[in-house]
Enzyme design. Structure first.
Site, PDB file in Angstrom:
ATOM      1  N   CYS A 185      34.344  31.266  29.467  1.00 40.06           N
ATOM      2  CA  CYS A 185      33.102  30.545  29.180  1.00 40.06           C
ATOM      3  C   CYS A 185      32.587  29.823  30.431  1.00 40.06           C
ATOM      4  O   CYS A 185      33.369  29.409  31.273  1.00 40.06           O
ATOM      5  CB  CYS A 185      33.330  29.504  28.103  1.00 40.06           C
ATOM      6  SG  CYS A 185      34.127  30.168  26.650  1.00 40.06           S
ATOM      7  N   ARG A 234      31.669  35.504  34.910  1.00 40.08           N
ATOM      8  CA  ARG A 234      32.911  35.055  34.283  1.00 40.08           C
ATOM      9  C   ARG A 234      33.216  35.834  33.011  1.00 40.08           C
ATOM     10  O   ARG A 234      34.342  35.789  32.512  1.00 40.08           O
ATOM     11  CB  ARG A 234      32.814  33.557  33.959  1.00 40.08           C
ATOM     12  CG  ARG A 234      32.680  32.686  35.193  1.00 40.08           C
ATOM     13  CD  ARG A 234      32.243  31.296  34.834  1.00 40.08           C
ATOM     14  NE  ARG A 234      33.269  30.528  34.167  1.00 40.08           N
ATOM     15  CZ  ARG A 234      34.026  29.605  34.742  1.00 40.08           C
ATOM     16  NH1 ARG A 234      33.870  29.342  36.016  1.00 40.08           N
ATOM     17  NH2 ARG A 234      34.925  28.943  34.065  1.00 40.08           N
ATOM     18  N   TRP A 269      32.795  33.220  25.702  1.00 39.89           N
ATOM     19  CA  TRP A 269      33.683  34.375  25.578  1.00 39.89           C
ATOM     20  C   TRP A 269      34.539  34.077  24.355  1.00 39.89           C
ATOM     21  O   TRP A 269      35.352  33.157  24.364  1.00 39.89           O
ATOM     22  CB  TRP A 269      34.539  34.513  26.834  1.00 39.89           C
ATOM     23  CG  TRP A 269      35.350  35.768  26.877  1.00 39.89           C
ATOM     24  CD1 TRP A 269      34.936  37.005  27.288  1.00 39.89           C
ATOM     25  CD2 TRP A 269      36.730  35.916  26.508  1.00 39.89           C
ATOM     26  NE1 TRP A 269      35.969  37.908  27.185  1.00 39.89           N
ATOM     27  CE2 TRP A 269      37.075  37.266  26.717  1.00 39.89           C
ATOM     28  CE3 TRP A 269      37.700  35.038  26.034  1.00 39.89           C
ATOM     29  CZ2 TRP A 269      38.355  37.766  26.455  1.00 39.89           C
ATOM     30  CZ3 TRP A 269      38.973  35.530  25.768  1.00 39.89           C
ATOM     31  CH2 TRP A 269      39.285  36.885  25.986  1.00 39.89           C
ATOM     32  N   ASN A 327      34.828  24.886  27.171  1.00 41.31           N
ATOM     33  CA  ASN A 327      35.559  26.015  27.725  1.00 41.31           C
ATOM     34  C   ASN A 327      37.039  25.769  27.450  1.00 41.31           C
ATOM     35  O   ASN A 327      37.507  24.645  27.636  1.00 41.31           O
ATOM     36  CB  ASN A 327      35.294  26.080  29.242  1.00 41.31           C
ATOM     37  CG  ASN A 327      35.933  27.301  29.873  1.00 41.31           C
ATOM     38  OD1 ASN A 327      36.458  28.155  29.179  1.00 41.31           O
ATOM     39  ND2 ASN A 327      35.871  27.377  31.192  1.00 41.31           N
ATOM     40  N   GLY A 328      37.774  26.782  26.986  1.00 41.59           N
ATOM     41  CA  GLY A 328      39.203  26.599  26.719  1.00 41.59           C
ATOM     42  C   GLY A 328      39.482  26.608  25.230  1.00 41.59           C
ATOM     43  O   GLY A 328      38.705  27.140  24.441  1.00 41.59           O
ATOM     44  N   GLU A 357      47.801  50.080  39.256  1.00 37.50           N
ATOM     45  CA  GLU A 357      46.552  49.355  39.541  1.00 37.50           C
ATOM     46  C   GLU A 357      45.353  50.313  39.420  1.00 37.50           C
ATOM     47  O   GLU A 357      44.303  49.948  38.882  1.00 37.50           O
ATOM     48  CB  GLU A 357      46.639  48.730  40.948  1.00 37.50           C
ATOM     49  CG  GLU A 357      45.326  48.235  41.542  1.00 37.50           C
ATOM     50  CD  GLU A 357      44.658  47.117  40.759  1.00 37.50           C
ATOM     51  OE1 GLU A 357      45.236  46.615  39.780  1.00 37.50           O
ATOM     52  OE2 GLU A 357      43.514  46.770  41.118  1.00 37.50           O
ATOM     53  N   LYS A 392      42.307  49.674  36.845  1.00 39.94           N
ATOM     54  CA  LYS A 392      40.914  49.606  37.301  1.00 39.94           C
ATOM     55  C   LYS A 392      40.060  50.585  36.523  1.00 39.94           C
ATOM     56  O   LYS A 392      38.981  50.262  36.056  1.00 39.94           O
ATOM     57  CB  LYS A 392      40.904  49.940  38.803  1.00 39.94           C
ATOM     58  CG  LYS A 392      39.847  49.298  39.601  1.00 39.94           C
ATOM     59  CD  LYS A 392      40.284  47.991  40.237  1.00 39.94           C
ATOM     60  CE  LYS A 392      40.704  46.954  39.231  1.00 39.94           C
ATOM     61  NZ  LYS A 392      41.322  45.806  39.777  1.00 39.94           N
ATOM     62  N   GLU A 417      39.606  49.561  32.778  1.00 44.06           N
ATOM     63  CA  GLU A 417      38.815  48.364  32.466  1.00 44.06           C
ATOM     64  C   GLU A 417      37.315  48.566  32.662  1.00 44.06           C
ATOM     65  O   GLU A 417      36.528  47.963  31.936  1.00 44.06           O
ATOM     66  CB  GLU A 417      39.330  47.104  33.174  1.00 44.06           C
ATOM     67  CG  GLU A 417      39.162  47.008  34.655  1.00 44.06           C
ATOM     68  CD  GLU A 417      39.684  45.666  35.210  1.00 44.06           C
ATOM     69  OE1 GLU A 417      40.056  45.648  36.383  1.00 44.06           O
ATOM     70  OE2 GLU A 417      39.709  44.663  34.495  1.00 44.06           O
ATOM     71  N   HIS A 428      60.539  61.847  32.327  1.00 49.42           N
ATOM     72  CA  HIS A 428      61.234  61.068  31.296  1.00 49.42           C
ATOM     73  C   HIS A 428      60.300  60.746  30.137  1.00 49.42           C
ATOM     74  O   HIS A 428      60.568  59.808  29.376  1.00 49.42           O
ATOM     75  CB  HIS A 428      61.822  59.799  31.909  1.00 49.42           C
ATOM     76  CG  HIS A 428      62.812  60.098  32.993  1.00 49.42           C
ATOM     77  ND1 HIS A 428      64.072  60.595  32.724  1.00 49.42           N
ATOM     78  CD2 HIS A 428      62.718  60.045  34.344  1.00 49.42           C
ATOM     79  CE1 HIS A 428      64.711  60.806  33.860  1.00 49.42           C
ATOM     80  NE2 HIS A 428      63.907  60.489  34.865  1.00 49.42           N
ATOM     81  N   LYS A 434      36.264  37.176  33.782  1.00 42.77           N
ATOM     82  CA  LYS A 434      36.713  37.143  35.180  1.00 42.77           C
ATOM     83  C   LYS A 434      37.912  36.211  35.342  1.00 42.77           C
ATOM     84  O   LYS A 434      38.861  36.517  36.039  1.00 42.77           O
ATOM     85  CB  LYS A 434      35.557  36.683  36.075  1.00 42.77           C
ATOM     86  CG  LYS A 434      35.901  36.627  37.560  1.00 42.77           C
ATOM     87  CD  LYS A 434      36.080  38.015  38.127  1.00 42.77           C
ATOM     88  CE  LYS A 434      36.560  38.019  39.566  1.00 42.77           C
ATOM     89  NZ  LYS A 434      37.169  39.301  39.936  1.00 42.77           N
TER      90      LYS A 434
HETATM   91  O1  M6R Z   1      42.400  35.264  38.513  1.00 47.16           O
HETATM   92  P1  M6R Z   1      43.657  36.058  38.405  1.00 47.16           P
HETATM   93  O2  M6R Z   1      43.961  36.846  39.623  1.00 47.16           O
HETATM   94  O3  M6R Z   1      44.845  35.214  37.998  1.00 47.16           O
HETATM   95  O4  M6R Z   1      43.404  37.091  37.230  1.00 47.16           O
HETATM   96  C1  M6R Z   1      44.435  37.929  36.783  1.00 47.16           C
HETATM   97  C2  M6R Z   1      43.884  39.069  35.957  1.00 47.16           C
HETATM   98  O5  M6R Z   1      43.190  38.575  34.849  1.00 47.16           O
HETATM   99  C3  M6R Z   1      42.941  39.973  36.775  1.00 47.16           C
HETATM  100  O6  M6R Z   1      43.580  40.482  37.908  1.00 47.16           O
HETATM  101  C4  M6R Z   1      42.454  41.158  35.905  1.00 47.16           C
HETATM  102  O7  M6R Z   1      43.519  42.007  35.619  1.00 47.16           O
HETATM  103  C5  M6R Z   1      41.320  41.890  36.625  1.00 47.16           C
HETATM  104  N1  M6R Z   1      40.226  42.077  35.733  1.00 47.16           N
HETATM  105  C6  M6R Z   1      41.720  43.229  37.137  1.00 47.16           C
HETATM  106  O8  M6R Z   1      40.680  43.898  37.745  1.00 47.16           O
END
Ligand code: M6R
Length: 604
Positions: A2, A27, A74, A98-99, A476, A480, A483, A499, A599
């Site tokens: 948020c 965010r 959010w 927020n939170g 990774e 990527k 997401e 396996h 974010k």
């Molecule tokens: O702000 P942070 O690096 O702690 O965030 C961790 C993850 O939420 C962040 O890396 C998330 O996996 C990304 N969207 C990946 O692209």
């Protein structure tokens, strides 16, 4: 997650609030709203979905007033509906939050006993209802807000606005960041400096437990115990809050392209002509163990770094995702350090893991992109990664700068522990110094990748493979891709293929293999042959030597420049990111703000 904005202005605030919320879009959010006070009267507008829906609503139902608060939500408690969107209003009180208010169910019982019942599914509404209850019982806004605040458990940032008070906002921070901005005869509150950037560059970050009474002449800040607190005012560098696409179609494209430059900045900060340049207090000799903890992409950076700390420094490493680490309460040797990697420096699980470790280990280190973040402040040592603001939800340049910072730390550990000679250090530094140039070459494959992405975009499942430090990179790459393109993808250490995952291989499943021509190359190629023997469509990403020996039978190849071991993951991150980016573009998804994602994940 948020976003919060508040303005006590000289002019109409609705356009300013919406403009600031736009800056907070990165965010992640699924609804938005604003409330203003005009002639002593509170009113609000809220809309589900993108901010354009709120803007449209404001065209038809404008909201006047020079004092206002705004929010991008959010969803956590309750679906993304207009009713659940912020600001929450009850009688003379408006609140944005927020939170999470963890004890909202108990508070609802208290409200029910007073005959007050919630109209939404949110935890936030409880704050508005309680404040209103206190005001109904005769308290003034300040006392009512503070009495409410003292009852709240959880991690949150709150901002109140009141009917009949067009020169007062009350801000509180407990767990989620909040900052106050100073203007001339105007005052602002925001969940980060980015929200406030067009209005002011003079900022005070509230500290944990702080609350503030904000009027047009300034802010009175108090600490958790209610004592007046003097918090520093900072002048924010305009560049650090720049959120422009600079001609790129997406922030993600811009941030991928920026990597040679920001990696160069990070290098200049941590590597000097005569060697490494790290803060004092980082002597790894005699250390029993290093624990690395993070979430998401930052966790994969830690997973790559484990290979480096072990091979370059002979340092035993443990890695874990923060959401598991924090609750398994692991035993940690006293003579060990714990290192936390986070782009935002605010991720709730990673922060909790840091707080747990601070009680158990000799030193905590935070590797963060936001130097003013909570993790940077709470760790014994904070190391900024110098990536610059990252707006795209998919982390790209932060990942490579995290890797670079961790590589430098691993080299320092290697020297401290007598595992690396000065000559070996010099050779590794040469490899790091060459990376920005090599990245530029790797970016040159973008058009080829865009062509391949047309076909990848048709797949239902995609596998990524790699060995050694390239195996976390495979994971990774898969993260990527899923997401931002919403295609199901998995990353595996290529030796794991037979396996289980090999059962998935068929003609329609593209398999992307990261394989620089290193000492494990032949092993990876054997796994790749196993895929091709089962009609899997292989996209081999390798250097000229690798492609010369192993291209036959592949569906496609991508040529990377040669890079010395063990830092190939920093370079191979670029094709991984470009594959995700172009596949998402081919599918037409929302690259910068993919569905359901935020974010900065400030709730657990
Ligand atoms: O702000 P942070 O690096 O702690 O965030 C961790 C993850 O939420 C962040 O890396 C998330 O996996 C990304 N969207 C990946 O692209």
């Amino acid at each position: 997650m948020c976003g919060i904005i508040g303005v006590l202005g000289k002019h109409e605030v609705a356009p300013l609030l919406v403009e600031s919320l736009k800056r907070l879009e990165y965010r992640g959010y699924d609804s938005a709203g604003i409330a203003t006070v005009r002639d002593g009267h509170l009113d609000r507008r809220r809309a589900v979905g993108k901010l354009v829906n709120l803007s449209d609503l404001l065209v038809h139902q404008p909201l006047a007033g020079k004092s206002g608060i705004g929010h991008t939500r959010w969803a956590t408690h309750g679906a993304a509906t207009t009713e659940n969107a912020h600001p929450h209003l009850s009688g003379p009180v408006a609140v944005v939050h927020n939170g999470i208010i963890e004890n909202f169910r108990e508070l609802r019982e208290e409200l029910a006993a007073a005959g007050i019942h919630p109209e939404t599914e949110t935890d936030t509404e409880t704050v508005a209802l309680l404040t209103r209850l206190h005001m109904d019982r005769g308290m003034a806004p300040r006392e009512a807000a503070l009495t409410t605040l003292r009852k709240l458990d959880g991690a949150f940032a709150l901002l109140w606005l009141f009917d009949g008070e067009d020169d007062l906002m009350i801000a509180a921070r407990k767990g989620s960041p909040l900052c106050i901005g100073y203007g001339t005869g105007e005052m602002f509150v925001g969940s980060d400096a980015i929200a406030l950037a067009p209005m002011t560059n003079e900022i005070t970050y509230l500290e944990e437990g702080d609350y503030a009474f904000v009027t047009r002449v300034g802010a009175e800040i108090f600490d958790e115990s209610g004592r007046r607190a003097n918090r520093d005012k900072q002048v924010i560098d305009a560049g650090s809050v720049q959120v422009e696409k600079a001609g790129y179609k997406h922030f993600m494209a811009k941030e991928i392209a920026e990597q040679p430059a920001v990696l160069g900045d990070a290098l200049r900060n941590y590597v000097r002509k005569d060697g490494l340049n790290l803060p004092d207090g980082l002597d790894f000799s005699g250390l029993d163990r290093l624990t690395l903890v993070a979430c998401g992409t930052a966790f994969y950076a830690c997973s790559v770094a484990k290979y480096w700390f072990e091979s370059l420094a002979g340092l035993p490493c443990e890695i874990d995702v923060a959401s598991e680490f924090r609750y398994r309460e692991p035993p940690m040797p006293k003579n060990s350090w714990a290192l936390f990697v986070s782009q935002s420096g605010e991720t709730a699980d990673t922060l909790a893991a840091l707080r747990y470790s601070a009680e158990h280990v000799a030193k905590t280190i935070a590797v963060v992109n936001v130097p003013t973040s909570t993790m940077a402040r709470e760790a014994d040592v904070a190391l900024p990664i110098h990536a610059g603001i990252e707006v795209g939800v998919a982390s790209t340049k932060a990942f490579t700068c995290q890797l670079l910072t961790l590589a430098v730390l691993a080299l320092k550990a290697g020297i401290d522990r007598g595992h690396l000679s000065p000559e070996q250090l010099a050779a590794h530094l040469e490899t790091l110094r060459a990376l920005p140039g090599l990245m530029n070459t790797a970016l040159g494959t973008s058009d080829d990748i865009a062509r391949l992405a047309e076909r990848l975009a048709e797949a239902q499942d995609i596998l990524f493979l790699g060995r050694g430090p390239l195996s976390p990179l495979a994971m990774e790459g898969a993260l990527k891709l899923k997401e931002i393109s919403y295609i199901h993808a998995e990353g595996y250490a290529s030796g794991e293929l037979k396996h289980g995952p090999i059962a998935l291989i068929e003609r329609t499943v593209p398999v992307i293999v990261f394989a620089p021509h290193d000492r494990l190359f032949d092993k990876t190629v054997s796994n790749m042959q196993e895929v091709m023997a089962r009609h899997g469509q292989v996209l081999l990403v390798s250097d000229s030597k690798g492609l010369a020996t192993a291209s036959e039978g592949t569906w496609a190849t991508l040529k990377m420049p040669e890079v010395a071991e063990p830092f190939a993951p920093i370079l191979y991150a670029l094709p991984a990111q470009l594959i995700a980016y172009h596949t998402a573009c081919a599918k037409g998804t929302d690259v910068d703000q993919p569905r359901n994602l935020a974010k900065s994940v400030t709730v657990e």
